[in-house]
Design an enzyme around this catalytic site. Structure first.
Site, mmCIF file in Angstrom:
data_model
loop_
_atom_site.group_PDB
_atom_site.id
_atom_site.type_symbol
_atom_site.label_atom_id
_atom_site.label_comp_id
_atom_site.label_asym_id
_atom_site.label_seq_id
_atom_site.Cartn_x
_atom_site.Cartn_y
_atom_site.Cartn_z
ATOM 1 N N ASN A 107 67.855 34.012 76.659
ATOM 2 C CA ASN A 107 66.445 33.607 76.626
ATOM 3 C C ASN A 107 65.821 34.071 75.317
ATOM 4 O OD1 ASN A 107 63.903 32.705 77.656
ATOM 5 N ND2 ASN A 107 63.367 34.820 78.139
ATOM 6 N N HIS A 109 62.099 35.322 73.995
ATOM 7 C CA HIS A 109 60.818 35.791 74.536
ATOM 8 C C HIS A 109 59.892 36.131 73.368
ATOM 9 C CE1 HIS A 109 58.085 37.630 77.419
ATOM 10 N NE2 HIS A 109 57.953 38.625 76.556
ATOM 11 N N GLU A 174 60.992 32.376 65.765
ATOM 12 C CA GLU A 174 61.975 31.988 66.790
ATOM 13 C C GLU A 174 62.876 30.874 66.277
ATOM 14 O OE1 GLU A 174 60.133 31.000 70.545
ATOM 15 O OE2 GLU A 174 58.891 32.791 70.518
HETATM 16 C C1 GAR Z 1 58.398 30.073 72.973
HETATM 17 O O1 GAR Z 1 57.465 30.823 72.228
HETATM 18 C C2 GAR Z 1 59.206 31.008 73.842
HETATM 19 O O2 GAR Z 1 59.395 32.269 73.280
HETATM 20 C C3 GAR Z 1 58.318 31.103 75.047
HETATM 21 O O3 GAR Z 1 57.806 29.809 75.232
HETATM 22 C C4 GAR Z 1 57.712 29.161 73.980
HETATM 23 C C5 GAR Z 1 58.392 27.802 74.088
HETATM 24 O O4 GAR Z 1 58.114 27.024 72.983
HETATM 25 N N1 GAR Z 1 59.059 31.531 76.192
HETATM 26 C C6 GAR Z 1 58.555 32.323 77.124
HETATM 27 O O5 GAR Z 1 57.421 32.717 77.107
HETATM 28 C C7 GAR Z 1 59.504 32.653 78.248
HETATM 29 N N2 GAR Z 1 58.998 33.709 79.041
HETATM 30 P P1 GAR Z 1 58.917 25.649 72.741
HETATM 31 O O6 GAR Z 1 58.862 24.858 74.040
HETATM 32 O O7 GAR Z 1 58.133 24.985 71.662
HETATM 33 O O8 GAR Z 1 60.315 26.010 72.352
#
Ligand code: GAR
Length: 192
Positions: A107, A109, A174
């Site tokens: 995952n 985060h 990310e």
């Molecule tokens: C990302 O920032 C990821 O880290 C977060 O959701 C976003 C998804 O963005 N994930 C969480 O918060 C999981 N607990 P994306 O759909 O544009 O990849």
């Protein structure tokens, strides 16, 4: 390494993985399927544009978390996945699911874990007066956002930051962190 990505929304991390794959930068990893629990998730479009198979599995059609997760396992196993990549998949997973994919489930985060598990990570980092935040790629275990950390990327927090400006900066981090980790996992650079 056959990779299945699980998404719920925009899928910008999925896009980053697809871009690396197209450029031949994803090592031995290949995204063979994308599964979303939301039919409207834009990430599904991203996958289709890249000719990657997609499945929608709406959690609303299942009476409880256990039955949804059982159906999800069946979908993922049909793709013969070696690695399951959570990319903005906004569901809490059952122990049954997590244990089925022990050491094959990762995952990303949006915080520097162990800080700020759960939701609203950017707001909490700003309110705490932190000078830095970031993103963490970690193994998924039964306890939320608590599995072994694989790698982190740090970004600064500026005095003028809003939740949104910090969210963007972390998301950008990310987009290079996650593909690099998946590449390294596929090449055996990171131990599973
Ligand atoms: C990302 O920032 C990821 O880290 C977060 O959701 C976003 C998804 O963005 N994930 C969480 O918060 C999981 N607990 P994306 O759909 O544009 O990849």
């Amino acid at each position: 390494m056959r990779v299945v990505c699980l998404i719920s929304g925009d899928g910008s991390n999925l896009q980053a993985l697809i871009d690396w794959q197209i450029k031949g930068l994803l090592g031995d990893a290949e995204i063979v399927g994308v599964v979303s629990n939301k039919a409207q998730a834009f990430g599904l479009e991203r996958a289709k544009r890249a000719n990657i198979a997609t499945t929608v599995l709406s959690h609303e059609r299942y009476p409880d978390r256990c039955q949804f997760d059982r159906a999800l396992i069946s979908v993922i196993d049909n793709y013969e996945a070696d690695l399951i990549v959570l990319a903005g998949f906004m569901r809490i997973l059952t122990a049954q699911f997590v244990n089925h994919y022990a050491n094959r489930l990762v995952n990303v985060h949006p915080s520097l874990l162990p800080k700020y598990k759960g939701l609203n990570t950017h707001r909490r980092a700003i309110e705490a007066g932190d000078s830095a935040s970031g993103a963490t790629v970690h193994w998924v275990t039964e306890e939320l956002d608590s599995g072994g950390i694989i790698r982190q990327a740090e970004v600064p927090i500026y005095a003028h930051d809003s939740e949104e400006s910090l969210r963007q900066r972390v998301l950008e981090a990310e987009h290079s962190l996650y593909p690099a980790v998946i590449r390294d996992l596929s090449l055996g650079v990171v131990a599973c």
